[in-house]
Design a protein around this motif. Structure first.
Motif, PDB file in Angstrom:
ATOM      1  N   GLU A 172      -4.237   5.242   2.041  1.00 41.54           N
ATOM      2  CA  GLU A 172      -5.494   4.910   1.359  1.00 41.54           C
ATOM      3  C   GLU A 172      -6.679   4.979   2.327  1.00 41.54           C
ATOM      4  OE1 GLU A 172      -2.693   3.237   1.107  1.00 41.54           O
ATOM      5  OE2 GLU A 172      -2.342   2.523  -0.933  1.00 41.54           O
ATOM      6  N   SER A 196      -7.386  -2.464  -2.481  1.00 43.14           N
ATOM      7  CA  SER A 196      -7.677  -1.074  -2.138  1.00 43.14           C
ATOM      8  C   SER A 196      -8.208  -1.006  -0.716  1.00 43.14           C
ATOM      9  CB  SER A 196      -8.718  -0.499  -3.116  1.00 43.14           C
ATOM     10  OG  SER A 196      -8.245  -0.581  -4.442  1.00 43.14           O
ATOM     11  N   LEU A 233      -4.008   3.072  -4.344  1.00 39.20           N
ATOM     12  CA  LEU A 233      -2.701   3.715  -4.232  1.00 39.20           C
ATOM     13  C   LEU A 233      -2.411   4.685  -5.371  1.00 39.20           C
ATOM     14  CD1 LEU A 233       0.096   1.057  -4.959  1.00 39.20           C
ATOM     15  CD2 LEU A 233      -2.106   1.240  -6.090  1.00 39.20           C
ATOM     16  N   LYS A 243       0.834  -1.207   0.000  1.00 41.37           N
ATOM     17  CA  LYS A 243       0.000   0.000   0.000  1.00 41.37           C
ATOM     18  C   LYS A 243       0.865   1.252   0.000  1.00 41.37           C
ATOM     19  CE  LYS A 243      -4.167  -1.628   2.407  1.00 41.37           C
ATOM     20  NZ  LYS A 243      -5.115  -1.498   1.303  1.00 41.37           N
ATOM     21  N   GLU A 244       0.280   2.332  -0.487  1.00 39.66           N
ATOM     22  CA  GLU A 244       0.957   3.621  -0.438  1.00 39.66           C
ATOM     23  C   GLU A 244       0.972   4.109   1.011  1.00 39.66           C
ATOM     24  OE1 GLU A 244       0.531   7.775   0.228  1.00 39.66           O
ATOM     25  OE2 GLU A 244      -1.236   6.500  -0.023  1.00 39.66           O
TER      26      GLU A 244
END
Lengths: 379, 379
Positions: free
Chosen positions: B86, B193, B162, B82-83
């Motif tokens: 989120e 997500s 992301l 993951k960034e």
């Protein structure tokens, strides 16, 4: 109130009938057959709703304009009729999300049934429709409008289906991401929904929309109807009106067509007759007619318009209605200059359809002496 | 301010380490391996953010509680990290859509990496996490929470990926429609997500959430760690803590596993050894372990928990990490009573997974004298 604007002109049943014919031609095989949209539009008129079109140049600079249309595979939208207020729910969802009122409706694509949808939504919402569209024809994907190409970010947008689902694409990392997410949702919703994009300011629409789309499509439809009434050559009348050319006449000998990722994709083959006896044409389809080839040689390429017409009536045949044995004329019509810039061709030229090995050569240039084996050049 | 509430207790690195172990066991093979979530949680703590858990009964009736978690295939969330924000973007998008502030974060599923996500989001948003969840384990689909089962409508919800895309499911015709649309979007977004569901009032959460999920998972993890430190039998310690039973020991002889519609689906086969020598067990998987059979006879069925553990360490093996040759213990743990009502079984019982030919027989009844060939009954 824009809906009381002095320059507005009214759309009645005669205009809707003519628009059906014109929009089908400009659909270049896609955008859905406007017949069911016409029935829905006539129904809305008969309920006493008003359809009003505002000339593009009369649009105030600060007007908030929302484009609305159907999204999905045309084939599905013929088999599963809309509930009727999907587009209106899109407008309302967008107004609630943004907390302001919309002033006018714009058309995404004048080709096919998406010519009807903005009129229906605007009539239900008591708003005018601007005389313009984002394609000047039909294209299969949402980012393929002059609105998106020339810098409009189409999110937040609202998508509604006949089940009552409302999805808001609040922010997309790019116009292509918006298309991908909306396409995934419309497939999950059964393949045919409505979508309203983020409002555009009037000043932007005046500069980057394809102008006069409704006037043009209605006049084109009237031209065909008049030729039919006078037993004149409707195909020839269309070519004259659109400054296009007849490139092939023949019989459909094969249609390969499949539903793929929410699109109708395939190829039609046509065996020539009369002066095209012995020639074989092929047309590549992705919802719309994309590439016309004669005896294996590419002649007309998207974004120029490739139109398949019934040879007798001059009426357009959409890709999902193509059948073995149909006798057809194939026309090539030049697209609007806004679709021929480098930034437009990157999106709606052959490369935008995975056909990057083909070059786009504008129809007028093809038609110039010595430029290639077009209809005129051959004779 | 709930985040200053007297009853709050703090989560530190020791609790996160224990939660990793406990959440993996309660994941029943799914929900994603919590390892990467643990690393992200530790990172957030080391940045000086506070993680605070609020006991379920201390939640005010009118608090606005939002459940948040990852959505997608666990396998993908391991390969594409993951960034990081989120989940926070989901909360912010929901607050903007609804025009009010959220008071607390809830957990959708305590099993697997979704145990970590609410803590991370809450720490970033400076909100408390309620000590509860909607599953008491892991399930593959969004409508499979006690929140949805007992009447909460989970839209409007917000989903972020992301890339920066934000989708709001503004209204869904049903909880299943919400799942379908979100699933279509998460696949388009690459398969992993985050999603935050519509706020629930505190009074609803207190009545219908599975209580004490974080305390339980952390204590369970500590129990395993303590057994490991003392060279005691971790498997036996888990069974005692969860009032479960050891149903099989053996070696994985075959794993069939595929990505299907955004899920990991398949089956694992285990050849028994020690006192199960000559027996063959099979476990049906859809993200989680759904059905345990011995020699072709079904013994344990979802929503009761089927847990595959490394026979030596007592740590859970998630479905995507199952490999040929692993030596495993299989445990059956009873699910929470809120998952055993007729309305719950319609959603999270065998029929909810297309296994309508199987009947759910509560684990305790199976275990009763004469009820079936369970571990104890056989001896």
């Amino acid at each position: 109130m824009l809906s009381r604007h002095a320059d507005l002109y009214s759309i009645g049943e005669e205009e809707i009938e003519a628009l059906e014919v014109g929009a089908a031609i400009l659909g270049t095989g896609g955008g859905g057959n406007p017949y069911i949209g016409k029935l829905r539009a006539l129904q809305v008129l008969r309920e006493g709703r008003k359809m009003r079109v505002l000339p593009l140049q009369a649009l105030p600079d600060d007007a908030k304009v929302v484009s609305v249309g159907g999204i999905g595979a045309p084939l599905i939208s013929h088999e599963r009729i809309k509930e009727g207020r999907e587009g209106l729910r899109c407008i309302r969802a967008l107004e609630e999300r943004l907390d302001f009122k919309i002033d006018a409706i714009a058309c995404e694509e004048i080709g096919g049934q998406n010519a009807m949808e903005p009129l229906i939504v605007a009539a239900l919402a008591d708003l005018p429709v601007v005389d313009c569209d984002g394609m000047g024809r039909a294209f299969p994907e949402m980012q393929m409008t002059t609105y998106s190409i020339y810098g409009h970010r189409s999110t937040p947008s609202a998508m509604c289906d006949l089940h009552g689902n409302v999805v808001i694409f609040d922010h997309a990392a790019s116009e292509l991401w918006h298309e991908r997410l909306a396409r995934a949702c419309v497939i999950a919703q059964g393949g045919a929904s409505s979508l309203a994009s983020a409002p555009m300011p009037g000043v932007f629409v005046k500069r980057f929309a394809i102008p006069d789309s409704y006037s043009r499509a209605i006049s084109l439809g009237r031209t065909v109807r008049e030729a039919q009434r006078n037993n004149a050559d409707a195909v020839e009348a269309i070519c004259r009106f659109e400054q296009g050319q007849l490139v092939f006449t023949g019989k459909i000998s094969d249609v390969r067509r499949e539903l793929k990722g929410g699109f109708v994709a395939g190829e039609a083959r046509i065996e020539g007759f009369d002066k095209h006896e012995g020639d074989v044409a092929s047309i590549i389809i992705q919802n719309e007619n994309l590439v016309f080839s004669r005896n294996g040689k590419t002649e007309v390429v998207v974004p120029d318009l490739i139109v398949i017409l019934d040879i007798d009536t001059g009426e357009a045949i959409t890709t999902e209605l193509l059948r073995y044995g149909q006798r057809v004329s194939v026309l090539a019509l030049p697209c609007h200059p806004l679709l021929r810039t480098p930034e437009a061709l990157a999106v709606v030229g052959p490369a935008g359809f995975g056909l990057g090995h083909l070059n786009y050569l504008p129809l007028d240039d093809v038609n110039a002496p010595g430029a290639g084996p077009t209809e005129d050049a051959k004779q």
